[in-house]
Structures are given as C-alpha cells and as structure tokens.
Design a protein around this motif. Structure first.
Motif, PDB file in Angstrom:
ATOM      1  N   VAL A  29      -8.128 -46.498 -58.301  1.00  0.00           N
ATOM      2  CA  VAL A  29      -8.799 -47.725 -57.873  1.00  0.00           C
ATOM      3  C   VAL A  29     -10.277 -47.467 -57.608  1.00  0.00           C
ATOM      4  N   PHE A  30     -10.576 -46.461 -56.802  1.00  0.00           N
ATOM      5  CA  PHE A  30     -11.960 -46.193 -56.414  1.00  0.00           C
ATOM      6  C   PHE A  30     -12.610 -45.081 -57.225  1.00  0.00           C
ATOM      7  N   ASN A  31     -11.795 -44.207 -57.798  1.00  0.00           N
ATOM      8  CA  ASN A  31     -12.353 -43.103 -58.582  1.00  0.00           C
ATOM      9  C   ASN A  31     -11.272 -42.456 -59.432  1.00  0.00           C
ATOM     10  N   TYR A  32     -11.740 -41.611 -60.342  1.00  0.00           N
ATOM     11  CA  TYR A  32     -10.858 -40.819 -61.196  1.00  0.00           C
ATOM     12  C   TYR A  32     -11.026 -39.362 -60.790  1.00  0.00           C
ATOM     13  N   GLU A  33      -9.935 -38.722 -60.461  1.00  0.00           N
ATOM     14  CA  GLU A  33      -9.981 -37.321 -60.047  1.00  0.00           C
ATOM     15  C   GLU A  33     -10.031 -36.403 -61.264  1.00  0.00           C
ATOM     16  N   HIS A  34     -10.784 -35.322 -61.123  1.00  0.00           N
ATOM     17  CA  HIS A  34     -10.831 -34.248 -62.108  1.00  0.00           C
ATOM     18  C   HIS A  34     -10.255 -33.021 -61.412  1.00  0.00           C
ATOM     19  N   HIS A  35      -8.932 -32.886 -61.469  1.00  0.00           N
ATOM     20  CA  HIS A  35      -8.226 -31.853 -60.703  1.00  0.00           C
ATOM     21  C   HIS A  35      -8.714 -30.443 -61.023  1.00  0.00           C
ATOM     22  N   GLU A  36      -8.909 -30.159 -62.304  1.00  0.00           N
ATOM     23  CA  GLU A  36      -9.300 -28.807 -62.697  1.00  0.00           C
ATOM     24  C   GLU A  36     -10.677 -28.425 -62.152  1.00  0.00           C
ATOM     25  N   LYS A  37     -11.567 -29.403 -61.999  1.00  0.00           N
ATOM     26  CA  LYS A  37     -12.916 -29.136 -61.502  1.00  0.00           C
ATOM     27  C   LYS A  37     -13.048 -29.403 -59.995  1.00  0.00           C
ATOM     28  N   LYS A  38     -11.992 -29.964 -59.410  1.00  0.00           N
ATOM     29  CA  LYS A  38     -11.997 -30.328 -57.989  1.00  0.00           C
ATOM     30  C   LYS A  38     -13.151 -31.279 -57.671  1.00  0.00           C
ATOM     31  N   THR A  39     -13.290 -32.314 -58.531  1.00  0.00           N
ATOM     32  CA  THR A  39     -14.316 -33.340 -58.359  1.00  0.00           C
ATOM     33  C   THR A  39     -13.708 -34.694 -58.685  1.00  0.00           C
ATOM     34  N   TRP A  40     -14.532 -35.720 -58.695  1.00  0.00           N
ATOM     35  CA  TRP A  40     -14.104 -37.067 -59.045  1.00  0.00           C
ATOM     36  C   TRP A  40     -15.294 -37.831 -59.606  1.00  0.00           C
ATOM     37  N   THR A  41     -14.999 -38.921 -60.282  1.00  0.00           N
ATOM     38  CA  THR A  41     -16.012 -39.850 -60.760  1.00  0.00           C
ATOM     39  C   THR A  41     -15.650 -41.224 -60.239  1.00  0.00           C
ATOM     40  N   ALA A  42     -16.560 -41.840 -59.517  1.00  0.00           N
ATOM     41  CA  ALA A  42     -16.296 -43.159 -58.945  1.00  0.00           C
ATOM     42  C   ALA A  42     -16.203 -44.216 -60.034  1.00  0.00           C
ATOM     43  N   THR A  43     -15.330 -45.186 -59.816  1.00  0.00           N
ATOM     44  CA  THR A  43     -15.291 -46.344 -60.702  1.00  0.00           C
ATOM     45  C   THR A  43     -16.558 -47.149 -60.450  1.00  0.00           C
ATOM     46  N   THR A  44     -17.014 -47.862 -61.454  1.00  0.00           N
ATOM     47  CA  THR A  44     -18.263 -48.616 -61.312  1.00  0.00           C
ATOM     48  C   THR A  44     -18.054 -50.124 -61.297  1.00  0.00           C
ATOM     49  N   GLU A  45     -16.931 -50.572 -61.788  1.00  0.00           N
ATOM     50  CA  GLU A  45     -16.641 -52.006 -61.782  1.00  0.00           C
ATOM     51  C   GLU A  45     -16.197 -52.432 -60.389  1.00  0.00           C
ATOM     52  N   PRO A  46     -16.431 -53.698 -60.024  1.00  0.00           N
ATOM     53  CA  PRO A  46     -15.927 -54.169 -58.728  1.00  0.00           C
ATOM     54  C   PRO A  46     -14.410 -53.981 -58.626  1.00  0.00           C
ATOM     55  N   ILE A  47     -13.948 -53.700 -57.433  1.00  0.00           N
ATOM     56  CA  ILE A  47     -12.528 -53.466 -57.192  1.00  0.00           C
ATOM     57  C   ILE A  47     -11.747 -54.755 -57.415  1.00  0.00           C
ATOM     58  N   VAL A  48     -10.665 -54.651 -58.184  1.00  0.00           N
ATOM     59  CA  VAL A  48      -9.782 -55.791 -58.458  1.00  0.00           C
ATOM     60  C   VAL A  48      -8.565 -55.656 -57.542  1.00  0.00           C
ATOM     61  N   PHE A  49      -8.214 -56.751 -56.890  1.00  0.00           N
ATOM     62  CA  PHE A  49      -7.111 -56.725 -55.932  1.00  0.00           C
ATOM     63  C   PHE A  49      -5.834 -57.273 -56.545  1.00  0.00           C
TER      64      PHE A  49
END
Length: 182
Positions: A29-49
């Motif tokens: 919802v808020f980001n995509y995890e990159h498990h192998e790198k231990k990081t994340w990338t935030a979503t940029t579109e408004p949150i849909v409920f």
C-alpha cells in the motif's frame, strides 16, 4: 537489564507493512519492499482505500507501540542504526503513513490541522527510559512541523505546535510496556 535495541528502519517498515496489509486487505500500500537489499521504494500514487473504509477511518485507527525507544515504528525521521535522514516521501512510521494520507486528502491548512490532530490522538506509545521518551516526543513534534512545511511551505503557528505537543505529552509516556507498570 534494560538494553538498548536500535531496530533498523527496514525492519520497522516490514512490520508496519504487515499492520497495513491487514487493515487494507492487500500488500504494498505505502511502499514496495526490496528484501535482498533491506530497503523499500515508496508508492507515489495517492493511497486507494478498500470498499467500506475511508481515509478518515485510517487516520482515526488506533496504533500503539509498547516499547517505543526513540519511536522509529511511529515516525521515521532517520534510520536509528545509521543515523541517515529519511526524506518525507520515503518515511515508513505508523504516524508518517497517517500524515501522508492527511496530506493527500486535504487542501486547506485548517482541515489538515484537524485531521493531523486526529492522527496524533490515535497514536500511543510507552517507553521505560526517560532519555528515549524525550527523543520519541521530540521526533513526533518535529515530524508534525516537517509535514506541515512540506504541505504548506511555511511553519505551523505556535499554538498548533503547542496543541500537538499537548497531545504527544498525554499519548507518549513513561511506562514499562512489557510489565504494564509505570
């Protein structure tokens, strides 16, 4: 007996994502995890409920951290293990997520302040050690100021900061959250 534990931001993010996955009924919802790198990338579109749930309901949903330390699960101004600053669009704390939703769904400063106050009224935390409690409270107050500036390109009024500080003082307090005693 009271060892310090500095939880990396990627761990806080992964655990906070599980909370939101349960609330939203979907992943990423808020980001995509990159498990192998231990990081994340935030979503940029408004949150849909999801159907039957609203952004105001999310902001008003109660969250609690029973051993908050410097509050990295609540607000993620910096990574507690590296000290590196985390830009607002990449922040992953429970309150950060609420403030993102408030910013995406309000236009006026009055409406933003009202819903930001609701977000703060629905975040609670305990911390045993006084120095960590001070740092946690400071982080929550600075987060309010930073999000307001990001939204309106100016500092909030002193009375608004004082009211948020008042809420923080009541909701983030010193207590042994593991044993349930003050």
């Amino acid at each position: 007996g009271k060892a310090e534990v500095f939880t990396p931001s990627w761990v806080c993010n992964a655990q906070n994502n599980l909370i939101d996955e349960a609330w939203f009924g979907r992943k990423d919802v808020f980001n995509y995890e990159h498990h192998e790198k231990k990081t994340w990338t935030a979503t940029t579109e408004p949150i849909v409920f999801p159907e039957g749930k609203t952004w105001k309901g999310y902001v008003r949903s109660t969250r609690m951290e029973i051993t908050c330390g410097e509050a990295p699960y609540l607000v993620s101004r910096y990574d507690t293990t590296t000290g590196e600053f985390i830009p607002i669009p990449q922040r992953i704390g429970m309150l950060d997520r609420k403030l993102r939703v408030v910013s995406e769904n309000t236009d006026s400063s009055g409406e933003w302040l009202k819903m930001a106050q609701e977000a703060y009224k629905n975040i609670y935390a305990y911390e045993w050690q006084g120095d960590n409690l001070l740092l946690a409270r400071e982080a929550l107050l600075m987060t309010f100021i930073e999000y307001y500036i990001a939204k309106f390109c100016k500092k909030p009024e002193l009375r608004s900061m004082k009211y948020i500080a008042y809420i923080i003082a009541w909701n983030i307090f010193q207590m042994d959250g593991l044993r349930g005693v003050v």
